[in-house]
Design a protein around this motif. Structure first.
Motif, PDB file in Angstrom:
ATOM      1  N   LEU A 183      29.586 -33.732 122.204  1.00 18.41           N
ATOM      2  CA  LEU A 183      28.332 -33.859 122.944  1.00 18.41           C
ATOM      3  C   LEU A 183      28.492 -34.588 124.273  1.00 18.41           C
ATOM      4  O   LEU A 183      27.502 -34.895 124.930  1.00 18.41           O
ATOM      5  CB  LEU A 183      27.285 -34.590 122.090  1.00 18.41           C
ATOM      6  CG  LEU A 183      26.874 -33.863 120.812  1.00 18.41           C
ATOM      7  CD1 LEU A 183      25.925 -34.725 119.992  1.00 18.41           C
ATOM      8  CD2 LEU A 183      26.250 -32.525 121.127  1.00 18.41           C
ATOM      9  N   ASP A 184      29.714 -34.855 124.649  1.00 18.20           N
ATOM     10  CA  ASP A 184      29.965 -35.566 125.900  1.00 18.20           C
ATOM     11  C   ASP A 184      29.951 -34.569 127.052  1.00 18.20           C
ATOM     12  O   ASP A 184      30.846 -33.743 127.197  1.00 18.20           O
ATOM     13  CB  ASP A 184      31.318 -36.283 125.831  1.00 18.20           C
ATOM     14  CG  ASP A 184      31.516 -37.249 126.981  1.00 18.20           C
ATOM     15  OD1 ASP A 184      31.282 -36.848 128.131  1.00 18.20           O
ATOM     16  OD2 ASP A 184      31.904 -38.401 126.710  1.00 18.20           O
ATOM     17  N   GLU A 185      28.925 -34.644 127.903  1.00 19.71           N
ATOM     18  CA  GLU A 185      28.775 -33.681 128.981  1.00 19.71           C
ATOM     19  C   GLU A 185      29.877 -33.790 130.029  1.00 19.71           C
ATOM     20  O   GLU A 185      30.241 -32.804 130.665  1.00 19.71           O
ATOM     21  CB  GLU A 185      27.408 -33.853 129.650  1.00 19.71           C
ATOM     22  CG  GLU A 185      26.262 -33.412 128.773  1.00 19.71           C
ATOM     23  CD  GLU A 185      24.941 -33.428 129.508  1.00 19.71           C
ATOM     24  OE1 GLU A 185      23.991 -33.974 128.944  1.00 19.71           O
ATOM     25  OE2 GLU A 185      24.868 -32.907 130.637  1.00 19.71           O
ATOM     26  N   ARG A 186      30.400 -34.990 130.207  1.00 18.94           N
ATOM     27  CA  ARG A 186      31.472 -35.139 131.198  1.00 18.94           C
ATOM     28  C   ARG A 186      32.720 -34.412 130.741  1.00 18.94           C
ATOM     29  O   ARG A 186      33.364 -33.702 131.529  1.00 18.94           O
ATOM     30  CB  ARG A 186      31.764 -36.618 131.445  1.00 18.94           C
ATOM     31  CG  ARG A 186      32.746 -36.831 132.596  1.00 18.94           C
ATOM     32  CD  ARG A 186      33.038 -38.292 132.823  1.00 18.94           C
ATOM     33  NE  ARG A 186      33.983 -38.480 133.911  1.00 18.94           N
ATOM     34  CZ  ARG A 186      34.628 -39.603 134.151  1.00 18.94           C
ATOM     35  NH1 ARG A 186      34.429 -40.671 133.383  1.00 18.94           N
ATOM     36  NH2 ARG A 186      35.483 -39.690 135.163  1.00 18.94           N
ATOM     37  N   VAL A 187      33.085 -34.561 129.468  1.00 23.18           N
ATOM     38  CA  VAL A 187      34.251 -33.861 128.937  1.00 23.18           C
ATOM     39  C   VAL A 187      34.051 -32.352 129.049  1.00 23.18           C
ATOM     40  O   VAL A 187      34.917 -31.618 129.542  1.00 23.18           O
ATOM     41  CB  VAL A 187      34.491 -34.252 127.461  1.00 23.18           C
ATOM     42  CG1 VAL A 187      35.618 -33.422 126.875  1.00 23.18           C
ATOM     43  CG2 VAL A 187      34.814 -35.732 127.337  1.00 23.18           C
ATOM     44  N   ARG A 213      23.975 -24.827 124.129  1.00 21.47           N
ATOM     45  CA  ARG A 213      23.387 -24.617 122.803  1.00 21.47           C
ATOM     46  C   ARG A 213      23.578 -25.840 121.915  1.00 21.47           C
ATOM     47  O   ARG A 213      22.683 -26.203 121.131  1.00 21.47           O
ATOM     48  CB  ARG A 213      23.997 -23.377 122.158  1.00 21.47           C
ATOM     49  CG  ARG A 213      23.545 -22.072 122.795  1.00 21.47           C
ATOM     50  CD  ARG A 213      24.060 -20.839 122.066  1.00 21.47           C
ATOM     51  NE  ARG A 213      25.456 -20.575 122.344  1.00 21.47           N
ATOM     52  CZ  ARG A 213      26.459 -20.825 121.525  1.00 21.47           C
ATOM     53  NH1 ARG A 213      26.225 -21.378 120.341  1.00 21.47           N
ATOM     54  NH2 ARG A 213      27.709 -20.550 121.852  1.00 21.47           N
ATOM     55  N   LEU A 214      24.723 -26.484 121.997  1.00 23.13           N
ATOM     56  CA  LEU A 214      24.999 -27.654 121.164  1.00 23.13           C
ATOM     57  C   LEU A 214      24.061 -28.808 121.509  1.00 23.13           C
ATOM     58  O   LEU A 214      23.539 -29.496 120.615  1.00 23.13           O
ATOM     59  CB  LEU A 214      26.453 -28.075 121.343  1.00 23.13           C
ATOM     60  CG  LEU A 214      27.021 -29.087 120.342  1.00 23.13           C
ATOM     61  CD1 LEU A 214      26.913 -28.551 118.923  1.00 23.13           C
ATOM     62  CD2 LEU A 214      28.466 -29.402 120.683  1.00 23.13           C
ATOM     63  N   LEU A 215      23.832 -29.031 122.794  1.00 26.81           N
ATOM     64  CA  LEU A 215      22.908 -30.091 123.206  1.00 26.81           C
ATOM     65  C   LEU A 215      21.495 -29.812 122.703  1.00 26.81           C
ATOM     66  O   LEU A 215      20.784 -30.731 122.262  1.00 26.81           O
ATOM     67  CB  LEU A 215      22.906 -30.222 124.730  1.00 26.81           C
ATOM     68  CG  LEU A 215      24.157 -30.823 125.370  1.00 26.81           C
ATOM     69  CD1 LEU A 215      24.104 -30.661 126.884  1.00 26.81           C
ATOM     70  CD2 LEU A 215      24.296 -32.296 125.001  1.00 26.81           C
ATOM     71  N   ARG A 252      26.120 -38.854 129.455  1.00 25.89           N
ATOM     72  CA  ARG A 252      24.756 -39.208 129.112  1.00 25.89           C
ATOM     73  C   ARG A 252      24.759 -40.376 128.146  1.00 25.89           C
ATOM     74  O   ARG A 252      25.516 -40.409 127.191  1.00 25.89           O
ATOM     75  CB  ARG A 252      24.054 -37.998 128.478  1.00 25.89           C
ATOM     76  CG  ARG A 252      22.577 -38.232 128.206  1.00 25.89           C
ATOM     77  CD  ARG A 252      21.898 -36.953 127.785  1.00 25.89           C
ATOM     78  NE  ARG A 252      21.908 -35.983 128.871  1.00 25.89           N
ATOM     79  CZ  ARG A 252      21.347 -34.780 128.770  1.00 25.89           C
ATOM     80  NH1 ARG A 252      20.759 -34.411 127.648  1.00 25.89           N
ATOM     81  NH2 ARG A 252      21.397 -33.946 129.788  1.00 25.89           N
ATOM     82  N   ARG A 253      23.887 -41.358 128.376  1.00 30.13           N
ATOM     83  CA  ARG A 253      23.869 -42.591 127.605  1.00 30.13           C
ATOM     84  C   ARG A 253      23.680 -42.315 126.116  1.00 30.13           C
ATOM     85  O   ARG A 253      22.778 -41.609 125.706  1.00 30.13           O
ATOM     86  CB  ARG A 253      22.737 -43.496 128.088  1.00 30.13           C
ATOM     87  CG  ARG A 253      22.715 -44.870 127.386  1.00 30.13           C
ATOM     88  CD  ARG A 253      21.555 -45.701 127.894  1.00 30.13           C
ATOM     89  NE  ARG A 253      21.698 -45.968 129.305  1.00 30.13           N
ATOM     90  CZ  ARG A 253      22.370 -46.978 129.797  1.00 30.13           C
ATOM     91  NH1 ARG A 253      22.970 -47.816 129.005  1.00 30.13           N
ATOM     92  NH2 ARG A 253      22.454 -47.150 131.116  1.00 30.13           N
ATOM     93  N   GLY A 254      24.603 -42.903 125.319  1.00 29.01           N
ATOM     94  CA  GLY A 254      24.453 -42.867 123.872  1.00 29.01           C
ATOM     95  C   GLY A 254      25.036 -41.640 123.205  1.00 29.01           C
ATOM     96  O   GLY A 254      25.227 -41.637 122.005  1.00 29.01           O
ATOM     97  N   GLN A 255      25.330 -40.553 123.956  1.00 28.95           N
ATOM     98  CA  GLN A 255      25.692 -39.344 123.265  1.00 28.95           C
ATOM     99  C   GLN A 255      27.137 -39.338 122.807  1.00 28.95           C
ATOM    100  O   GLN A 255      27.510 -38.520 121.970  1.00 28.95           O
ATOM    101  CB  GLN A 255      25.412 -38.114 124.120  1.00 28.95           C
ATOM    102  CG  GLN A 255      26.300 -37.944 125.336  1.00 28.95           C
ATOM    103  CD  GLN A 255      25.811 -36.775 126.175  1.00 28.95           C
ATOM    104  OE1 GLN A 255      24.625 -36.533 126.307  1.00 28.95           O
ATOM    105  NE2 GLN A 255      26.732 -36.058 126.746  1.00 28.95           N
ATOM    106  N   ALA A 256      27.966 -40.279 123.294  1.00 26.60           N
ATOM    107  CA  ALA A 256      29.357 -40.305 122.830  1.00 26.60           C
ATOM    108  C   ALA A 256      29.431 -40.653 121.357  1.00 26.60           C
ATOM    109  O   ALA A 256      30.402 -40.331 120.683  1.00 26.60           O
ATOM    110  CB  ALA A 256      30.168 -41.318 123.641  1.00 26.60           C
ATOM    111  N   GLN A 257      28.407 -41.317 120.836  1.00 23.08           N
ATOM    112  CA  GLN A 257      28.442 -41.709 119.434  1.00 23.08           C
ATOM    113  C   GLN A 257      27.973 -40.583 118.508  1.00 23.08           C
ATOM    114  O   GLN A 257      28.082 -40.674 117.297  1.00 23.08           O
ATOM    115  CB  GLN A 257      27.557 -42.945 119.202  1.00 23.08           C
ATOM    116  CG  GLN A 257      28.198 -44.241 119.672  1.00 23.08           C
ATOM    117  CD  GLN A 257      28.215 -44.366 121.163  1.00 23.08           C
ATOM    118  OE1 GLN A 257      27.232 -44.034 121.811  1.00 23.08           O
ATOM    119  NE2 GLN A 257      29.307 -44.835 121.733  1.00 23.08           N
ATOM    120  N   ARG A 258      27.374 -39.500 119.105  1.00 18.90           N
ATOM    121  CA  ARG A 258      26.875 -38.415 118.301  1.00 18.90           C
ATOM    122  C   ARG A 258      27.938 -37.350 118.163  1.00 18.90           C
ATOM    123  O   ARG A 258      28.640 -37.024 119.108  1.00 18.90           O
ATOM    124  CB  ARG A 258      25.622 -37.797 118.969  1.00 18.90           C
ATOM    125  CG  ARG A 258      24.441 -38.751 119.070  1.00 18.90           C
ATOM    126  CD  ARG A 258      23.821 -39.010 117.711  1.00 18.90           C
ATOM    127  NE  ARG A 258      23.430 -37.739 117.102  1.00 18.90           N
ATOM    128  CZ  ARG A 258      22.244 -37.151 117.359  1.00 18.90           C
ATOM    129  NH1 ARG A 258      21.385 -37.679 118.179  1.00 18.90           N
ATOM    130  NH2 ARG A 258      21.966 -35.982 116.762  1.00 18.90           N
TER     131      ARG A 258
END
Length: 261
Positions: A183-187, A213-215, A252-258
């Motif tokens: 879910l990491d948009e930068r990656v 789609r994943l987001l 995006r804040r917080g999404q690295a943990q998802r």
């Protein structure tokens, strides 16, 4: 002596390996090395080493373990100070502190080649999961924070390499990172760029659709502005999409943990 913490604990005195096998001794040494050249209060050390499973008499147990470490390392390294303990050593002898220093230098360097060299050296220090199998809450939190800094360094380096002559070489590495951080948009954005700049426009568009789609499924969100901009540039066929001011694809804040699933 040399100390490696960015993986299983490894201590060397010249060519000799210093064996420190007991987990509590490893935890104590690692806790002291993390705050190298600073007095760490005894109560803080005990919490780091034992977590919620404190022995009946933490300070006595700590004193016993410090004595064993002194025997293994040498009396001069660890000293007792008012209310705590101090481990004295050159920061250059501890890979954790070298890693942090190199990242700091990279952040202050303007030239792409020099910055890439510093980031490459920093990432080359890693040889596994930081702190090995130590699992008290303090070590878990430290490990998570270090993993975040490592990922940031990997992506900073990828940004630099994407501006080079062989962006396609990044596709396998970025694909693996995207699988680990779905879910990491930068990656994901960097992977879209690498595919596009390698001449694989169809694959780049499919990758964008996958993260879109994943987001939506996992976060109920649309791609951020930076990722949408990359998509538009791929559609236009720009061979070198222009980075946003201040960075290419902020996370995006917080999404690295998802994670998906």
């Amino acid at each position: 002596m040399l100390f490696r913490l960015l993986g299983e604990l490894d201590v060397r005195a010249g060519d000799r390996v210093v064996e420190i096998r007991r987990p509590r001794l490893q935890g104590l040494l690692t806790a002291l090395l993390t705050d190298l050249n600073k007095v760490v209060p005894a109560d803080v050390l005990a919490e780091r080493v034992w977590g919620e499973r404190l022995p009946a008499h933490p300070r006595n147990a700590l004193y016993s373990y410090v004595s064993r470490l002194r025997t293994a390392l040498g009396e001069a390294l660890i000293t007792q100070r008012s209310g705590g303990y101090l481990l004295t050593a050159d920061p250059g002898s501890v890979d954790l502190h070298v890693f942090r220093q190199l990242l700091g230098e990279a952040g202050q360097t303007a030239g792409d080649d020099e910055k890439a060299a510093l980031l490459t050296r920093a990432l080359g220090l890693w040889h596994g999961e930081p702190f090995g199998s130590l699992d008290t809450p303090w070590f878990v939190n430290q490990r998570t924070a270090l993993a975040s800094r490592r990922l940031g360094a990997q992506l900073d380096l990828a940004d630099l390499r994407l501006r080079g002559k062989r962006p396609g070489e990044l596709v396998p590495e970025l694909t693996a990172l995207a699988e680990s951080h779905p879910l990491d948009e930068r990656v994901r954005g960097q992977l879209v760029l690498a595919l596009h700049r390698a001449g694989r426009q169809g694959d780049a568009l499919r990758e964008y659709d996958r993260i879109r789609r994943l987001l939506a499924e996992e976060l109920g969100a649309d791609p951020g502005a930076a990722l949408r901009q990359v998509h538009e540039q791929v559609l236009r066929g720009d061979p070198r999409p222009r980075p946003r001011a201040g960075g290419e694809l902020p996370q995006r804040r917080g999404q690295a943990q998802r994670v998906a699933g």
